[in-house]
Write a protein that holds these residues in place. Structure first.
Motif, PDB file in Angstrom:
ATOM      1  N   ASN A   1      38.035 -78.173  -3.709  1.00 22.96           N
ATOM      2  CA  ASN A   1      37.130 -79.324  -3.821  1.00 22.96           C
ATOM      3  C   ASN A   1      37.705 -80.561  -3.142  1.00 22.96           C
ATOM      4  N   GLN A   2      38.495 -80.305  -2.071  1.00 22.77           N
ATOM      5  CA  GLN A   2      39.084 -81.382  -1.273  1.00 22.77           C
ATOM      6  C   GLN A   2      40.029 -82.257  -2.096  1.00 22.77           C
TER       7      GLN A   2
ATOM      8  N   THR B   1      44.772 -71.888   4.875  1.00 23.34           N
ATOM      9  CA  THR B   1      43.470 -71.258   4.622  1.00 23.34           C
ATOM     10  C   THR B   1      42.406 -72.280   4.241  1.00 23.34           C
ATOM     11  N   PHE B   2      42.822 -73.512   3.938  1.00 25.34           N
ATOM     12  CA  PHE B   2      41.878 -74.573   3.570  1.00 25.34           C
ATOM     13  C   PHE B   2      41.589 -75.459   4.787  1.00 25.34           C
ATOM     14  N   ALA B   3      41.042 -74.844   5.825  1.00 29.80           N
ATOM     15  CA  ALA B   3      40.695 -75.614   7.029  1.00 29.80           C
ATOM     16  C   ALA B   3      39.339 -76.269   6.828  1.00 29.80           C
TER      17      ALA B   3
ATOM     18  N   LYS C   1      30.752 -80.709  -0.553  1.00 33.04           N
ATOM     19  CA  LYS C   1      31.539 -79.542  -0.975  1.00 33.04           C
ATOM     20  C   LYS C   1      30.954 -78.282  -0.363  1.00 33.04           C
ATOM     21  N   PRO C   2      31.760 -77.243  -0.156  1.00 35.29           N
ATOM     22  CA  PRO C   2      31.261 -76.014   0.475  1.00 35.29           C
ATOM     23  C   PRO C   2      30.145 -75.361  -0.342  1.00 35.29           C
ATOM     24  N   ILE C   3      29.148 -74.837   0.363  1.00 30.99           N
ATOM     25  CA  ILE C   3      28.034 -74.172  -0.304  1.00 30.99           C
ATOM     26  C   ILE C   3      28.523 -72.952  -1.082  1.00 30.99           C
TER      27      ILE C   3
ATOM     28  N   PRO D   1      28.727 -70.648   4.856  1.00 32.89           N
ATOM     29  CA  PRO D   1      29.253 -69.912   3.700  1.00 32.89           C
ATOM     30  C   PRO D   1      30.705 -69.470   3.847  1.00 32.89           C
ATOM     31  N   GLN D   2      31.247 -69.525   5.066  1.00 31.73           N
ATOM     32  CA  GLN D   2      32.649 -69.174   5.267  1.00 31.73           C
ATOM     33  C   GLN D   2      33.589 -70.348   4.993  1.00 31.73           C
ATOM     34  N   THR D   3      33.068 -71.544   4.923  1.00 29.68           N
ATOM     35  CA  THR D   3      33.895 -72.740   4.742  1.00 29.68           C
ATOM     36  C   THR D   3      34.453 -72.801   3.323  1.00 29.68           C
ATOM     37  N   VAL D   4      35.741 -73.106   3.202  1.00 24.44           N
ATOM     38  CA  VAL D   4      36.376 -73.251   1.890  1.00 24.44           C
ATOM     39  C   VAL D   4      36.816 -74.692   1.626  1.00 24.44           C
ATOM     40  N   MET D   5      36.676 -75.559   2.609  1.00 20.81           N
ATOM     41  CA  MET D   5      37.024 -76.973   2.411  1.00 20.81           C
ATOM     42  C   MET D   5      36.014 -77.834   3.147  1.00 20.81           C
ATOM     43  N   GLY D   6      35.328 -78.693   2.411  1.00 19.71           N
ATOM     44  CA  GLY D   6      34.321 -79.540   3.007  1.00 19.71           C
ATOM     45  C   GLY D   6      34.836 -80.950   3.252  1.00 19.71           C
ATOM     46  N   THR D   7      33.949 -81.926   3.058  1.00 18.22           N
ATOM     47  CA  THR D   7      34.324 -83.322   3.266  1.00 18.22           C
ATOM     48  C   THR D   7      34.694 -83.973   1.937  1.00 18.22           C
ATOM     49  N   LEU D   8      35.330 -85.134   2.038  1.00 19.15           N
ATOM     50  CA  LEU D   8      35.450 -85.992   0.875  1.00 19.15           C
ATOM     51  C   LEU D   8      34.091 -86.645   0.640  1.00 19.15           C
TER      52      LEU D   8
END
Length: 498
Positions: free
Chosen positions: A297-298, A328-330, A111-113, A337-344
């Motif tokens: 949260n993906q 916006t959820f790329a 999940k994004p930091i 810290p700019q990431t809003v969507m991480g991995t599963l």
């Protein structure tokens, strides 16, 4: 140091020392049988640590430690003000170690930091602090009996609590259980998911520093079929609290019946309906909330707004607004810290979610937005926002919990059809209604079979309100004072006045 810099978090991750032992009776121990399992970083595609793998042997040791301290009364009979002070110190220590906890959560789950720092860890701290502050303000009762009797009603801690928590919000959901269970005076054996044990294990040391008596909190990472099953079947566990899948929830009820009829409190699956009426005052706001409601949260959120019901007359403009906000959820590097969507959570789960997309298409749905092609290329744990349209309630994507960033869109005409579609589910965790008609909002809220109904928002709330569901979404409630019901027994003392 620049907390908003990718390199800062990458450097911290490389120098991280990770605790990999069980926590039993106030100390860290290797598993009794010497087994371990790998804990992976789904974004970095690397092994983080070999974690001690708890088994039924370790569960027995942990339950014994929990029972012994409970019967001694070191914690269970301590004044509420004393328990409050200790838990407030634990919350303060968690705050002091917030960065470390957030980093562990992000590495463990992908999940994004920014979300770990902003949501998960502060939410976990709030839960511990809220119940600490609440527990010395919970009063007993005097029943309205006849003049020659006095009936006192008060709460007692239930005893040893087994807590089994999932991997999507590891520390937050653990603290939703630990806050009320510990504040009420119970001892706890916590089994985090084998996919995300790192923050739970770290918490053991903080609890020790805070002054929690040995044995009050025990933490046993391990597999469900061994450690989880042993905890659920244990005759010296008085209550079981669980968040996870409906399938496992049903099995835990069976185990309770096969053992000592322990209380079983379950927060299970969801397939929540987000209903957009044509009279919604702000379609763009609704679309923004709908995107966050499924892609945050993906999509690995039990109360995710995975079913979108849109009044047919506004389907096209709403979908265009939804596409804009979904963009916006790329998917990106969770440590950025700019990431809003991480991995599963891992490759296998990602493949399972992608399989649902194929099922939907094969059953007649249309692909409005395809998340299988995303900025991270061939990385097997990434899946971007996906939107399926022309979905009906016979399709698997409308009925089964996907637990990923896949939105199923169905149209309706009129209030009654929307209500029928929304309630046509074996789940009942949440629902949302977007309308400017106050009467309609109240009518829908009263008739929707869901534990929480959001009006003109999606998934708002705080510690003051209960969280849980109807039907196969479970029983009992997390959060609020109502959570104390799960971890206490009501005792009546009836006195004859002669």
């Amino acid at each position: 140091m620049d907390f908003h810099n990718l390199q800062y978090w990458q450097q911290r991750a490389l120098s991280l020392k990770i605790e990999n032992r069980l926590f039993i009776n106030g100390r860290y121990l290797q598993a009794a049988e010497g087994k371990t399992f790998p804990v992976h970083d789904p974004a970095g595609q690397r092994e983080l640590v070999q974690m001690a793998c708890g088994s039924h042997v370790d569960i027995d040791l942990a339950v014994k430690a929990a029972r012994d301290v409970f019967e001694r009364g070191d914690w269970s009979q301590a004044a509420p003000s004393q328990r409050k002070a200790t838990l407030l110190k634990l919350a303060a220590l968690m705050e002091e170690h917030q960065e470390q906890l957030a980093l562990l959560e992000t590495l463990d789950t992908g999940k994004p930091i920014r979300h770990s720092l902003r949501d998960d860890i502060p939410g976990a701290i709030r839960s511990i602090r809220w119940y600490a502050e609440a527990i010395d303000k919970v009063y007993g009762e005097i029943a309205p009996t006849g003049h020659n009797t006095l009936a006192l009603i008060h709460r007692e801690p239930i005893g040893v609590v087994g807590a089994i928590v999932p991997w999507n919000f590891p520390l937050l959901l653990a603290c939703w259980k630990l806050g009320p269970a510990l504040a009420a005076g119970n001892s706890v054996v916590l089994k985090p998911s084998e996919k995300s044990p790192l923050t739970a294990i770290y918490l053991g040391d903080l609890a020790q520093q805070a002054g929690l008596p040995d044995g009050v909190l025990n933490i046993i990472p391990g597999y469900g079929y061994d450690a989880g099953k042993a905890l659920a079947l244990h005759h010296d566990v008085d209550a079981l609290t669980f968040t996870g899948s409906t399938l496992v929830a049903k099995q835990l009820m069976i185990y309770a019946g096969e053992s000592n009829m322990k209380r079983v409190w379950l927060e299970a699956g969801g397939k929540s309906a987000n209903i957009i009426f044509a009279d919604c005052a702000d379609l763009d706001k609704a679309a923004q909330n709908a995107a966050a409601g499924i892609f945050y949260n993906q999509g690995q959120v039990c109360i995710a707004g995975t079913r979108l019901l849109v009044e047919e007359s506004i389907q096209q403009p709403f979908l265009q607004a939804l596409r804009k906000h979904a963009a916006t959820f790329a998917p990106g590097n969770p440590l950025d810290p700019q990431t809003v969507m991480g991995t599963l959570i891992d490759d296998q789960h990602c493949e399972k979610v992608a399989g649902y997309i194929e099922q939907g298409l094969s059953q007649g749905a249309s692909l409005f937005l395809d998340g299988r092609h995303h900025p991270q290329g061939q990385h097997r744990s990434y899946l971007g926002p996906t939107i399926l349209t022309q979905v009906n309630n016979t399709m698997n994507v409308a009925r089964e919990e996907i637990f990923g960033p896949v939105l199923a869109v169905t149209t309706f005409n009129g209030e009654q059809e929307a209500l029928k579609l929304a309630n046509d589910s074996e789940y009942g965790l949440g629902a949302a209604v977007w309308t400017s008609n106050l009467s309609r909002a109240h009518r829908m809220a009263r008739q929707l079979k869901a534990g929480t109904v959001f009006i003109n928002n999606y998934n708002d709330g705080d510690m003051t309100v209960p969280f849980g569901g109807y039907k196969q979404s479970g029983n009992g409630r997390d959060k609020s004072l109502h959570a104390l019901d799960k971890f206490t027994e009501l005792k009546t003392t009836w006195i004859s006045l002669e």
